[in-house]
Scaffold this motif. Structure first.
Motif, mmCIF file in Angstrom:
data_model
loop_
_atom_site.group_PDB
_atom_site.id
_atom_site.type_symbol
_atom_site.label_atom_id
_atom_site.label_comp_id
_atom_site.label_asym_id
_atom_site.label_seq_id
_atom_site.Cartn_x
_atom_site.Cartn_y
_atom_site.Cartn_z
ATOM 1 N N GLN A 178 0.849 -1.194 0.000
ATOM 2 C CA GLN A 178 0.000 0.000 0.000
ATOM 3 C C GLN A 178 0.882 1.240 0.000
ATOM 4 O O GLN A 178 2.078 1.167 0.286
ATOM 5 C CB GLN A 178 -0.960 0.016 1.188
ATOM 6 C CG GLN A 178 -0.292 0.020 2.560
ATOM 7 C CD GLN A 178 -1.306 0.176 3.706
ATOM 8 O OE1 GLN A 178 -2.013 1.158 3.772
ATOM 9 N NE2 GLN A 178 -1.339 -0.811 4.602
ATOM 10 N N ARG A 179 0.284 2.352 -0.335
ATOM 11 C CA ARG A 179 1.016 3.608 -0.385
ATOM 12 C C ARG A 179 1.263 4.142 1.023
ATOM 13 O O ARG A 179 0.561 3.787 1.975
ATOM 14 C CB ARG A 179 0.204 4.672 -1.155
ATOM 15 C CG ARG A 179 -0.042 4.334 -2.600
ATOM 16 C CD ARG A 179 1.077 4.816 -3.477
ATOM 17 N NE ARG A 179 1.026 6.277 -3.626
ATOM 18 C CZ ARG A 179 2.015 6.981 -4.178
ATOM 19 N NH1 ARG A 179 3.127 6.380 -4.565
ATOM 20 N NH2 ARG A 179 1.913 8.287 -4.325
ATOM 21 N N LEU A 180 2.244 4.993 1.147
ATOM 22 C CA LEU A 180 2.383 5.757 2.375
ATOM 23 C C LEU A 180 1.267 6.792 2.427
ATOM 24 O O LEU A 180 0.764 7.235 1.390
ATOM 25 C CB LEU A 180 3.747 6.455 2.420
ATOM 26 C CG LEU A 180 4.956 5.517 2.512
ATOM 27 C CD1 LEU A 180 6.248 6.297 2.332
ATOM 28 C CD2 LEU A 180 4.975 4.800 3.856
ATOM 29 N N GLY A 181 0.887 7.171 3.635
ATOM 30 C CA GLY A 181 -0.171 8.161 3.799
ATOM 31 C C GLY A 181 0.423 9.509 4.188
ATOM 32 O O GLY A 181 0.968 10.213 3.361
ATOM 33 N N HIS A 182 0.363 9.809 5.497
ATOM 34 C CA HIS A 182 0.866 11.079 5.988
ATOM 35 C C HIS A 182 2.098 10.889 6.860
ATOM 36 O O HIS A 182 2.361 9.798 7.358
ATOM 37 C CB HIS A 182 -0.212 11.773 6.839
ATOM 38 C CG HIS A 182 -1.302 12.361 6.023
ATOM 39 N ND1 HIS A 182 -2.314 11.608 5.491
ATOM 40 C CD2 HIS A 182 -1.531 13.635 5.637
ATOM 41 C CE1 HIS A 182 -3.133 12.392 4.804
ATOM 42 N NE2 HIS A 182 -2.685 13.628 4.884
ATOM 43 N N ALA A 183 2.829 11.979 7.060
ATOM 44 C CA ALA A 183 3.935 11.995 8.009
ATOM 45 C C ALA A 183 3.793 13.230 8.884
ATOM 46 O O ALA A 183 3.325 14.274 8.426
ATOM 47 C CB ALA A 183 5.259 12.019 7.278
ATOM 48 N N ARG A 216 3.393 7.265 8.263
ATOM 49 C CA ARG A 216 2.323 6.277 8.390
ATOM 50 C C ARG A 216 1.957 5.701 7.027
ATOM 51 O O ARG A 216 2.048 6.382 6.010
ATOM 52 C CB ARG A 216 1.063 6.938 8.970
ATOM 53 C CG ARG A 216 1.255 7.475 10.370
ATOM 54 C CD ARG A 216 0.046 8.307 10.818
ATOM 55 N NE ARG A 216 0.297 8.893 12.127
ATOM 56 C CZ ARG A 216 0.066 8.261 13.284
ATOM 57 N NH1 ARG A 216 -0.441 7.049 13.285
ATOM 58 N NH2 ARG A 216 0.335 8.849 14.430
ATOM 59 N N LEU A 217 1.507 4.448 7.041
ATOM 60 C CA LEU A 217 0.922 3.866 5.838
ATOM 61 C C LEU A 217 -0.411 4.551 5.556
ATOM 62 O O LEU A 217 -0.954 5.253 6.403
ATOM 63 C CB LEU A 217 0.696 2.358 6.027
ATOM 64 C CG LEU A 217 1.954 1.493 6.152
ATOM 65 C CD1 LEU A 217 1.564 0.041 6.444
ATOM 66 C CD2 LEU A 217 2.790 1.566 4.877
ATOM 67 N N GLU A 218 -0.933 4.296 4.368
ATOM 68 C CA GLU A 218 -2.218 4.881 3.989
ATOM 69 C C GLU A 218 -3.309 4.513 4.998
ATOM 70 O O GLU A 218 -4.212 5.304 5.268
ATOM 71 C CB GLU A 218 -2.599 4.368 2.595
ATOM 72 C CG GLU A 218 -3.456 5.322 1.809
ATOM 73 C CD GLU A 218 -3.380 5.032 0.314
ATOM 74 O OE1 GLU A 218 -3.365 3.837 -0.056
ATOM 75 O OE2 GLU A 218 -3.321 5.993 -0.473
#
Lengths: 251, 251
Positions: A178-183, A216-218
């Motif tokens: 899965q894509r990365l989400g936010h940091a 964080r991950l998505e």
């Protein structure tokens, strides 16, 4: 304060700083191909004395941005690299058009997570995490020293991959499917301690940009906690800000 | 690299840096009320020798974050202030709960715009702009030295207002009758030159966060170009980033 204030006499050092700041930005953005205008031209441009212009150029020379030589004039010494504050990108992703990032892997091992690290990665204290320490080069010059703590499942899988030539962000997305989400991040200016200075090949006490970032991950799970020291003379963070909170940040 | 790498022996300085980074973040986020845990507790927590813990604490002491005394142990010396990277706010707006920002206005005058300034503010070269230089205090300690160039209409009106106690952002919105929109910014770490260091009351060569920011009104007109030097020991920039470009930034 009146609508027509009398011009205040500025000491030369204040005026030199003002000029240096404008020139600094012009160097960063490539306004000068290579050579800066002559002292006389700069004096006219900034309505300043030659001495003030010289002081401004000395400030930029001390920062390593320009070189000066009697016959050759003033030239751009280094153009800093722009790293993005708008989207979450790894170094190699960011600088793909500037060359190849090489990572010297100094440490790659499992460690028991210190309490503070465990808490941020949503793990139990003492749970094993993967710790990776990399010295990152672009064009054979050190850019940054990165200390990385990874969630155990992704971290362990990641140790089998090519850490020397691949951004950890890219590997995490492959391994997690899965894509990365936010940091969440903080940025500080710190002086290099002697040991760090020698690793990054800068003078002791050189200014560094210190980035602390939890990614964080998505799906929201925190997987990657990093402490990154970037050479202040090589990296500029560039971004944009809105006066109102954009919708995606209110979440 | 194998799936089960042998733990790599780490020199003590590397291990101390690792510990210092985790503690630094804990100090910033208020994990310690005032006193840090004892050396023995920290040694157990980080699976390190007392000497390594001492080295880590020395690094933080040199940054001015903690104080150490034989009988009293280790205490938090300063907690840095968080400045936002997510929304565009003035200093007083940001620190309204931390005290009153006082601005010492060092310069406030009309000047002919240097070409580079004129270009960024969408003016003709040499057109008059308003230049304001402020040394900004919170709790009687200097926070930042701000050099500001303002569009002539707004800048001239602004000179009649209380620059000592009001953020320029707030004044611009009052005078323009519209909100600010977006700003483009760069952030760097630079060493303080001797003159700037004495103004900001830091040691020469202290690390500063240098922010260059062009702010636009909601209608897109650029009105405010600033060069801001923040004390590295007092300010942390805090924000968040998304992996994908948020829609409002694609515009």
């Amino acid at each position: 304060m009146t609508a027509e204030p009398a011009p205040v006499r500025q000491p030369r050092a204040d005026h030199a700083r003002r000029i240096a700041d404008i020139l600094r930005h012009q160097v960063h953005t490539g306004s000068f191909d290579d050579a800066l205008p002559s002292e006389a031209e700069l004096a006219a441009e900034f309505d300043a004395s030659r001495n003030t212009v010289r002081n401004a150029l000395t400030l930029l020379k001390e920062e390593g941005l320009i070189d000066r030589a009697p016959k050759l004039g003033t030239r751009v010494a280094t153009r800093k690299l722009d790293h993005g504050l708008d989207t979450l990108l790894g170094l190699q992703e960011t600088f793909s058009d500037r060359g190849t990032v090489r990572n010297e892997v100094r440490v790659a091992m499992r460690v028991g997570a210190p309490t503070a690290v465990a808490r941020r990665l949503d793990l139990a204290p003492g749970e094993q995490v993967v710790y990776i320490e990399r010295l990152r080069y672009l064009a054979d010059l050190p850019l940054s020293l990165d200390l990385t703590y990874l969630a155990p499942d992704i971290g362990t899988a990641l140790l089998d991959h090519d850490l020397e030539h691949t951004d950890i962000f890219v590997l995490i997305e492959q391994l997690a499917g899965q894509r990365l989400g936010h940091a969440e991040l903080t940025l500080e200016a710190v002086s290099a301690d002697a040991h760090t200075a020698s690793i990054l090949e800068v003078p002791a006490s050189a200014a560094l940009l210190m980035l602390e970032r939890l990614t964080r991950l998505e799906d929201g799970r925190p997987v990657d906690l990093e402490y990154i020291r970037m050479r202040g003379d090589r990296i500029t963070m560039r971004g944009s800000l809105a006066r109102a909170t954009p919708e995606w940040k209110v979440l």
